[in-house]
Design a protein around this motif. Structure first.
Motif, PDB file in Angstrom:
ATOM      1  N   PRO A  64      32.705  64.719  28.927  1.00 62.44           N
ATOM      2  CA  PRO A  64      31.522  64.553  29.789  1.00 62.44           C
ATOM      3  C   PRO A  64      30.555  63.490  29.290  1.00 62.44           C
ATOM      4  CG  PRO A  64      32.018  66.876  29.506  1.00 62.44           C
ATOM      5  CD  PRO A  64      32.943  66.134  28.589  1.00 62.44           C
ATOM      6  N   GLU A  65      30.323  63.442  27.963  1.00 57.59           N
ATOM      7  CA  GLU A  65      29.379  62.449  27.444  1.00 57.59           C
ATOM      8  C   GLU A  65      29.874  61.026  27.646  1.00 57.59           C
ATOM      9  OE1 GLU A  65      31.654  64.246  23.855  1.00 57.59           O
ATOM     10  OE2 GLU A  65      30.761  64.913  25.758  1.00 57.59           O
ATOM     11  N   LEU A  66      31.198  60.828  27.553  1.00 60.09           N
ATOM     12  CA  LEU A  66      31.758  59.487  27.795  1.00 60.09           C
ATOM     13  C   LEU A  66      31.696  59.158  29.281  1.00 60.09           C
ATOM     14  CD1 LEU A  66      33.111  56.940  26.790  1.00 60.09           C
ATOM     15  CD2 LEU A  66      35.320  58.122  26.867  1.00 60.09           C
ATOM     16  N   GLN A  67      31.911  60.172  30.129  1.00 62.15           N
ATOM     17  CA  GLN A  67      31.776  59.961  31.574  1.00 62.15           C
ATOM     18  C   GLN A  67      30.369  59.483  31.900  1.00 62.15           C
ATOM     19  OE1 GLN A  67      33.153  63.068  34.247  1.00 62.15           O
ATOM     20  NE2 GLN A  67      34.490  63.910  32.656  1.00 62.15           N
ATOM     21  N   ASP A  68      29.376  60.128  31.303  1.00 64.64           N
ATOM     22  CA  ASP A  68      27.982  59.748  31.564  1.00 64.64           C
ATOM     23  C   ASP A  68      27.712  58.323  31.118  1.00 64.64           C
ATOM     24  OD1 ASP A  68      27.595  62.287  32.543  1.00 64.64           O
ATOM     25  OD2 ASP A  68      26.733  63.078  30.675  1.00 64.64           O
ATOM     26  N   THR A  69      28.257  57.952  29.960  1.00 68.15           N
ATOM     27  CA  THR A  69      28.054  56.593  29.437  1.00 68.15           C
ATOM     28  C   THR A  69      28.667  55.554  30.372  1.00 68.15           C
ATOM     29  OG1 THR A  69      28.086  57.392  27.148  1.00 68.15           O
ATOM     30  CG2 THR A  69      28.501  55.052  27.489  1.00 68.15           C
ATOM     31  N   ILE A  70      29.893  55.848  30.836  1.00 67.71           N
ATOM     32  CA  ILE A  70      30.584  54.909  31.725  1.00 67.71           C
ATOM     33  C   ILE A  70      29.851  54.777  33.059  1.00 67.71           C
ATOM     34  CG2 ILE A  70      32.713  54.519  33.030  1.00 67.71           C
ATOM     35  CD1 ILE A  70      34.222  55.869  30.692  1.00 67.71           C
ATOM     36  N   LYS A  71      29.426  55.908  33.611  1.00 71.07           N
ATOM     37  CA  LYS A  71      28.740  55.870  34.912  1.00 71.07           C
ATOM     38  C   LYS A  71      27.382  55.188  34.806  1.00 71.07           C
ATOM     39  CE  LYS A  71      31.129  59.868  36.883  1.00 71.07           C
ATOM     40  NZ  LYS A  71      31.023  61.275  37.317  1.00 71.07           N
ATOM     41  N   ALA A  72      26.703  55.388  33.675  1.00 69.62           N
ATOM     42  CA  ALA A  72      25.402  54.759  33.483  1.00 69.62           C
ATOM     43  C   ALA A  72      25.530  53.241  33.374  1.00 69.62           C
ATOM     44  CB  ALA A  72      24.732  55.316  32.230  1.00 69.62           C
ATOM     45  N   LYS A  73      26.617  52.794  32.781  1.00 69.88           N
ATOM     46  CA  LYS A  73      26.795  51.357  32.553  1.00 69.88           C
ATOM     47  C   LYS A  73      27.521  50.657  33.692  1.00 69.88           C
ATOM     48  CE  LYS A  73      28.207  48.146  28.908  1.00 69.88           C
ATOM     49  NZ  LYS A  73      28.787  48.019  27.535  1.00 69.88           N
ATOM     50  N   TYR A  74      28.499  51.329  34.295  1.00 70.77           N
ATOM     51  CA  TYR A  74      29.331  50.684  35.311  1.00 70.77           C
ATOM     52  C   TYR A  74      29.230  51.326  36.686  1.00 70.77           C
ATOM     53  CZ  TYR A  74      31.590  48.716  31.137  1.00 70.77           C
ATOM     54  OH  TYR A  74      31.848  48.087  29.947  1.00 70.77           O
ATOM     55  N   GLY A  75      28.586  52.455  36.791  1.00 71.66           N
ATOM     56  CA  GLY A  75      28.541  53.160  38.070  1.00 71.66           C
ATOM     57  C   GLY A  75      29.918  53.670  38.442  1.00 71.66           C
ATOM     58  N   GLU A  76      30.342  53.393  39.668  1.00 74.99           N
ATOM     59  CA  GLU A  76      31.665  53.831  40.129  1.00 74.99           C
ATOM     60  C   GLU A  76      32.692  52.703  40.045  1.00 74.99           C
ATOM     61  OE1 GLU A  76      32.236  56.954  40.870  1.00 74.99           O
ATOM     62  OE2 GLU A  76      30.121  57.465  40.559  1.00 74.99           O
ATOM     63  N   LEU A  77      32.359  51.623  39.346  1.00 79.62           N
ATOM     64  CA  LEU A  77      33.244  50.460  39.265  1.00 79.62           C
ATOM     65  C   LEU A  77      34.424  50.677  38.319  1.00 79.62           C
ATOM     66  CD1 LEU A  77      30.581  47.586  39.148  1.00 79.62           C
ATOM     67  CD2 LEU A  77      31.917  48.363  41.121  1.00 79.62           C
ATOM     68  N   VAL A  78      34.345  51.701  37.480  1.00 77.17           N
ATOM     69  CA  VAL A  78      35.429  51.970  36.523  1.00 77.17           C
ATOM     70  C   VAL A  78      35.987  53.369  36.783  1.00 77.17           C
ATOM     71  CG1 VAL A  78      36.062  52.125  34.086  1.00 77.17           C
ATOM     72  CG2 VAL A  78      34.340  50.467  34.809  1.00 77.17           C
ATOM     73  N   PRO A  79      36.947  53.494  37.709  1.00 75.36           N
ATOM     74  CA  PRO A  79      37.521  54.818  38.007  1.00 75.36           C
ATOM     75  C   PRO A  79      38.525  55.286  36.957  1.00 75.36           C
ATOM     76  CG  PRO A  79      38.552  53.159  39.373  1.00 75.36           C
ATOM     77  CD  PRO A  79      37.472  52.455  38.602  1.00 75.36           C
ATOM     78  N   TYR A  80      39.091  54.331  36.215  1.00 75.41           N
ATOM     79  CA  TYR A  80      40.106  54.674  35.207  1.00 75.41           C
ATOM     80  C   TYR A  80      39.791  53.999  33.875  1.00 75.41           C
ATOM     81  CZ  TYR A  80      42.973  56.199  39.178  1.00 75.41           C
ATOM     82  OH  TYR A  80      43.439  56.840  40.294  1.00 75.41           O
ATOM     83  N   VAL A  81      40.245  54.641  32.810  1.00 72.78           N
ATOM     84  CA  VAL A  81      40.176  54.012  31.490  1.00 72.78           C
ATOM     85  C   VAL A  81      41.616  53.811  31.005  1.00 72.78           C
ATOM     86  CG1 VAL A  81      37.932  54.950  30.863  1.00 72.78           C
ATOM     87  CG2 VAL A  81      40.003  56.262  30.331  1.00 72.78           C
ATOM     88  N   TYR A  82      41.808  52.875  30.107  1.00 71.16           N
ATOM     89  CA  TYR A  82      43.141  52.521  29.628  1.00 71.16           C
ATOM     90  C   TYR A  82      43.167  52.531  28.112  1.00 71.16           C
ATOM     91  CZ  TYR A  82      43.319  50.873  34.459  1.00 71.16           C
ATOM     92  OH  TYR A  82      43.249  50.805  35.817  1.00 71.16           O
ATOM     93  N   PHE A  83      44.306  52.896  27.544  1.00 69.74           N
ATOM     94  CA  PHE A  83      44.432  52.935  26.095  1.00 69.74           C
ATOM     95  C   PHE A  83      45.891  52.804  25.679  1.00 69.74           C
ATOM     96  CE2 PHE A  83      44.726  57.249  27.665  1.00 69.74           C
ATOM     97  CZ  PHE A  83      45.757  57.834  26.927  1.00 69.74           C
ATOM     98  N   ASN A  84      46.103  52.296  24.480  1.00 67.81           N
ATOM     99  CA  ASN A  84      47.449  52.166  23.923  1.00 67.81           C
ATOM    100  C   ASN A  84      47.783  53.475  23.230  1.00 67.81           C
ATOM    101  OD1 ASN A  84      49.818  51.409  22.579  1.00 67.81           O
ATOM    102  ND2 ASN A  84      48.692  50.427  20.918  1.00 67.81           N
ATOM    103  N   LYS A  85      48.799  54.185  23.726  1.00 70.78           N
ATOM    104  CA  LYS A  85      49.146  55.480  23.155  1.00 70.78           C
ATOM    105  C   LYS A  85      49.982  55.351  21.875  1.00 70.78           C
ATOM    106  CE  LYS A  85      53.500  56.290  25.631  1.00 70.78           C
ATOM    107  NZ  LYS A  85      54.338  56.014  24.441  1.00 70.78           N
ATOM    108  N   GLY A  86      50.452  54.131  21.572  1.00 75.53           N
ATOM    109  CA  GLY A  86      51.350  53.961  20.444  1.00 75.53           C
ATOM    110  C   GLY A  86      52.768  54.318  20.860  1.00 75.53           C
ATOM    111  N   LEU A  87      53.684  54.223  19.897  1.00 76.72           N
ATOM    112  CA  LEU A  87      55.093  54.507  20.205  1.00 76.72           C
ATOM    113  C   LEU A  87      55.647  55.555  19.244  1.00 76.72           C
ATOM    114  CD1 LEU A  87      56.509  50.927  20.864  1.00 76.72           C
ATOM    115  CD2 LEU A  87      56.077  52.711  22.554  1.00 76.72           C
TER     116      LEU A  87
END
Length: 322
Positions: A299-322
């Motif tokens: 939730p805290e990361l959701q709040d940070t993303i919405k505060a900074k980008y609004g609804e412009l970032v619906p997804y986040v991406y990350f390298n899961k490794g192999l």
């Protein structure tokens, strides 16, 4: 006639990474065991070529095939997060030559306790190095954490193998042959999370679609590590489950009884045949670059993303490794 490379994007995947078949083709390419034997100077050439292509500075006369080959070598030998050259044994392209030797001997020498302990220790030492090499490098791991992870995983594998060997002494011989797989599966469930525990504690770095860092997520780390555990167990399963059945039948043949000294090399060779296909298939089960809805992160990361980008970032991406 020179090829037009003006619109060429060397980082664009050759195959669709949103499909299983596309990912398998991709990993067949970069886990090619032949790349293990490529000289260091050629790997360095590949890195320079990829970096120049990213900057749009390609030497005259360069062909698309050369760039694709450079990218293949780069992806096989350099870490996707740091761009640093990975140690040879830890690369996924070494999984076939390294894994076939260890798997073959684990399956062959499963009857005596010293052999079980030794080969489980060798396997977990190999796995620990592979797990560390292919981690998400944005989350640093201390020497103490690595030592604890290595000790815990090795102890788990040995304890599982020894315990199951004791329990299956009166079971049919085939059941005893499956003990190494049970030990490997149990150890993978410990080795990988332990080796990458820092990601679970501090979170894994997540980015937007333009590769800008936007925070750290423990939930993303848990998803990525779970997927890696599933992939590693899947990678080992066919060979370690089917090969004992094959060897059980072969060893009953008259001519096989006369060449017992060749049983171990035969298991090594057959293990390699399984791994040639299973390494890319298992790696391709899940995308390496994971996509996660913002609504699923903390939730805290959701709040940070919405505060900074609004609804412009619906997804986040990350390298899961192999």
């Amino acid at each position: 006639m020179e090829a037009d490379l003006s619109g060429f994007n060397i980082d664009a995947p050759r195959w669709d990474q949103y499909t299983f078949l596309g990912r398998v083709k991709h990993f067949f390419n970069i886990t090619d065991p032949r790349t293990v034997f490529v000289p260091e100077r050629q790997l360095d050439w590949a890195k320079v070529t990829v970096e120049k292509s990213r900057m749009g500075v390609v030497p005259p006369g360069t062909q698309v095939e050369q760039l694709l080959y450079a990218k293949k070598l780069y992806d096989s030998a350099f870490h996707p997060d740091t761009g640093e050259k990975m140690n040879v044994i830890g690369r996924m392209s070494f999984q076939v030559p390294g894994g076939m030797i260890i798997t073959g001997f684990m399956l062959q020498f499963y009857r005596t306790m010293p052999a079980v302990i030794f080969w489980q220790w060798v396997n977990q030492s190999f796995n620990a190095l592979v797990n560390y090499t292919n981690r998400n490098a944005a989350s640093p791991t201390s020497v103490r954490q690595m030592a604890l992870s290595y000790f815990t995983a090795t102890t788990t594998a040995v304890a599982t193998a020894v315990g199951m060997n004791t329990l299956t002494k009166r079971a049919p011989p085939l059941v005893g042959r499956w003990v190494p797989f049970a030990a490997v599966a149990a150890a993978n469930c410990v080795n990988i999370p332990m080796m990458r525990q820092q990601e679970l504690i501090q979170g894994i770095c997540v980015k937007d679609k333009n590769h800008n860092d936007i925070g750290h997520s423990r939930r993303a780390a848990a998803i990525g590590i779970t997927q890696v555990v599933i992939s590693r167990i899947t990678m080992a399963a066919p060979g370690m489950i089917l090969l004992p059945v094959i060897m059980e039948r072969l060893e009953k043949l008259h001519f096989m009884k006369k060449i017992k000294v060749l049983h171990a090399p035969l298991q090594v060779m057959l293990s390699g045949c399984f791994l040639i296909f299973m390494v890319p298939v298992a790696c391709g089960l899940f995308p390496q670059e994971c996509e996660l809805p913002v609504s699923y992160v903390e939730p805290e990361l959701q709040d940070t993303i919405k505060a900074k980008y609004g609804e412009l970032v619906p997804y986040v991406y990350f390298n899961k490794g192999l």
